[in-house]
Each structure stands twice: as structure tokens, then as C-alpha cells.
Design an enzyme around this catalytic site. Structure first.
Site, mmCIF file in Angstrom:
data_model
loop_
_atom_site.group_PDB
_atom_site.id
_atom_site.type_symbol
_atom_site.label_atom_id
_atom_site.label_comp_id
_atom_site.label_asym_id
_atom_site.label_seq_id
_atom_site.Cartn_x
_atom_site.Cartn_y
_atom_site.Cartn_z
ATOM 1 N N ASP A 1 24.717 -9.508 49.102
ATOM 2 C CA ASP A 1 26.063 -9.067 49.488
ATOM 3 C C ASP A 1 26.662 -8.072 48.497
ATOM 4 O O ASP A 1 27.788 -8.245 48.020
ATOM 5 C CB ASP A 1 27.001 -10.278 49.599
ATOM 6 C CG ASP A 1 26.426 -11.432 50.394
ATOM 7 O OD1 ASP A 1 25.799 -11.161 51.426
ATOM 8 O OD2 ASP A 1 26.605 -12.592 49.978
ATOM 9 N N GLU B 1 30.383 -10.449 60.522
ATOM 10 C CA GLU B 1 30.783 -10.653 59.132
ATOM 11 C C GLU B 1 30.469 -9.370 58.351
ATOM 12 O O GLU B 1 30.060 -8.355 58.917
ATOM 13 C CB GLU B 1 30.025 -11.836 58.519
ATOM 14 C CG GLU B 1 28.517 -11.646 58.440
ATOM 15 C CD GLU B 1 27.783 -12.873 57.923
ATOM 16 O OE1 GLU B 1 28.426 -13.900 57.663
ATOM 17 O OE2 GLU B 1 26.545 -12.801 57.789
#
Length: 342
Positions: free
Chosen positions: A13, A243
Site C-alpha cells: 500500500d 478501496e
């Protein structure tokens, strides 16, 4: 094949920014766990954050190519948090650096917190409570380079709990901070579906000058289908938001990019305002090794770069990931050219 950028830890991420003339990377820190894989994401049991920096993004990457500035925040440092320090981001404004992060509170509900530091590598001191009116996961901060206005984008389906906030604002189904009321009946791998249903939108809020609160309640960031001019249908899992929000600006255009989750694409939409609406524009990256895909896009030394992750180092273990980076390009109309997969 694009090699992993960070190899001594499992990282994922990656939120990348140019601070003080260098690239600073704010990733999740994956770790080994005995928790079984499930669609709620319990196996992503991260407990701290490291910050990394580098002055060059071209491979090969030697052992000293990236500097690990060490742990800058732990779960136990955050009074309101119980577990799961998932994907973070950072911003610089008014002489301070701000680390935005999600975590479960003491009641297992995801909130977004903020920690403040004097330098891009911290240390960061967290506020004692989450940002009022925040929810869900994957905060992405954006400071408009032309106006100086700052925004926070956030949200994630299934384990990220975004689907639990579907109350109608017009009907007063909101809390004191203007956030829709939490509905636990939607917990788990659930989302709207069926003919006529539209996909859930990510959230956006303009940040107040203190960068630690919202100037106004969070609102939906509307993403439209180009062929209809209407919101993307809920069943269109190849294009709907799941997301991994990210915002960047190139010229006069704003680019909102995100993950489609269970179809594993990185895609993007374009708009004329940081508050939307945005129109879906295409794919950036095809599915990678591993279940999740999450990214950031940044300009550095006159070139544009896509930071993302896969599971090459762990040979496909979805909660043990590694950060990668590759150069990306735009066509004459400003569209992002799809990156070729490894």
C-alpha cells in the site's frame, strides 16, 4: 520484471510523495500471522509503520538504494486504536507533516487518525481521538498544488466497512459530525447488488487549516460511467470503487485512481475538481500476484511513477507483500497509458 523496491521487510500500500527533494514512501508493514485468510481481511494484522526514502527510482536497487527510517508509529502509541494499522498516507502543510492512518477502535470499527511530525520521517505524535466524522480505511491526502487546499479521500468495502454507512443524509440518518450512521448488519463481504443499484462511492472531505479535522462533513465522491453519464452500477465490479483511493493532478486535470478489489484492477477516473464528479477513464494496471492491489502516483524529476505492490517475495501469500515502482506515461489527451504487467 520490475524488482521489489524494499526487500528487508514485507511492505504494501505504498503512498509516495516528494518531500525535501526526495521520494518518501509511507507503506503498510505486513507481518507473519497465523490468522486464516478471510474476506474480512483479518489476516492483514499490521501493527506499525516504517517510513522510507530514496533519491533514485531507476533499477537495479542496491542494498543502500532505499533508506529505512525505522518505526514511526505503533498501535500502542494510539490511545483510541485496538489493531490493524492498514494503509496510511502523509501530507505537508503549514510547516508540519501529517500522517493519516486507519485502525480499528476499541469497538472494532475502523476510524481514521492523524499524527503530526516536524519532518517527513517523523517521529509522529498521534492525536488522542480519530478525526471526527471519519470512517472506514485507506486515507489518501491531497494538497492541491495550485490552491493549497487540502482534502482527504477514504473508504473501502467488505473488511473496510464502507458499506456500513448507507444512511440517507437528507433524511437525517447522520451523527453529530454529519456521517451516516453505522449499520452493523452490513459487516462482512457485503455491498449493494442487483439491477438498478449503483455502486457505493468513496468519501471525500476538505481538511480544515489545522489538517486534523474536516472543514465540512465528508461527502460522496461521485464516479460516473462515460457511456451513460450516470453513476457506475453496483454490479460492474470491473469499474466500481472498492478501496485504495489516490488523487493526483496533472495540468488542469484531477485524477482519482483506485482498486476494484475482487476483480483486482487499478483504474482511474478524471475530473475538473478535487470534489468531483469524476468520469471513469480506464485501467492503469492489470491484476498482480496476490489478492490486493494498492498504489500511488507521483511526479519525480520530470517523470511520472506508479508505486504499487504484489506478492513476489512471499511467492503469492496475499498478506505478505512487497512494494514496487514503475514509470508510467500519458497520451496527448492526458489519458494514462496502461502499464504492462510483469
Amino acid at each position: 520484471m520490475t524488482p521489489p523496491l524494499i526487500t528487508h521487510l514485507y511492505t504494501a500500500d505504498p503512498s509516495a510523495h516528494v518531500f525535501e527533494g526526495k521520494i518518501y514512501i509511507y507503506p503498510s508493514h505486513d507481518r507473519e500471522t497465523d490468522i486464516k485468510f478471510n474476506d474480512n481481511g483479518d489476516q492483514y494484522d499490521m501493527a506499525d509503520y516504517h517510513v522510507f526514502s530514496t533519491s533514485s527510482l531507476d533499477p537495479p536497487y542496491g542494498p543502500d538504494a532505499v533508506t529505512d527510517h525505522g518505526v514511526v508509529l505503533r498501535t500502542e502509541d494510539v490511545p483510541w486504536a485496538s489493531k490493524q494499522l492498514w494503509a496510511p498516507d502523509a501530507a505537508f502543510k503549514n510547516g508540519k507533516y501529517y500522517l493519516f492512518f486507519p485502525a480499528r477502535d476499541k469497538e472494532a470499527i475502523f476510524r481514521i487518525g492523524v499524527a503530526v511530525g516536524d519532518g517527513p520521517a517523523g517521529p509522529f505524535t498521534p492525536d488522542p481521538e480519530p478525526i471526527p466524522g471519519s470512517c472506514s480505511i485507506d486515507p489518501a491526502s491531497f494538497v492541491d498544488p495550485d490552491t493549497g487546499d487540502a482534502f482527504l479521500y477514504f473508504g473501502g468495502l467488505w473488511g473496510g466497512q464502507l458499506q456500513c454507512y448507507q444512511g440517507t443524509v437528507a433524511d437525517g440518518e447522520v451523527d453529530a459530525n454529519g456521517l451516516q450512521l453505522f449499520d452493523s448488519a452490513w459487516l462482512g463481504p457485503k455491498e449493494p447488488k442487483g439491477e438498478g443499484k449503483i455502486a457505493l462511492f468513496p468519501k471525500v472531505a476538505q481538511l480544515a487549516e489545522d489538517m486534523r479535522s474536516f472543514a465540512a462533513p465528508a461527502r460522496d465522491l461521485v464516479i460516473l460511467a462515460p457511456e451513460t453519464g450516470k453513476p457506475i452500477p453496483a454490479d460492474d465490479h470491473d469499474r466500481r470503487f472498492f478501496e485504495g483511493a489516490w488523487m493526483h493532478k496533472r495540468g488542469a486535470k484531477y485524477y482519482f485512481s483506485y482498486s476494484t478489489g475482487d476483480t483486482h484492477y487499478l483504474v482511474y477516473a478524471m475530473g475538473d475538481s478535487p470534489l468531483g464528479p469524476f468520469t471513469y477513464a480506464g485501467r492503469i494496471l492489470e491484476p498482480v500476484l496476490g489478492w490486493t492491489t494498492h498504489h500511488s502516483i507521483v511526479e519525480f524529476q520530470g517523470r511520472w511513477w506508479l508505486f504499487h505492490h504484489d506478492c513476489e517475495m512471499s511467492k503469492g501469500v496475499s498478506h505478505l507483500r512487497n512494494v514496487k515502482v514503475r514509470e508510467i506515461f500519458y497520451d496527448e489527451e492526458g489519458k494514462i497509458l496502461p502499464a504492462k504487467n510483469d
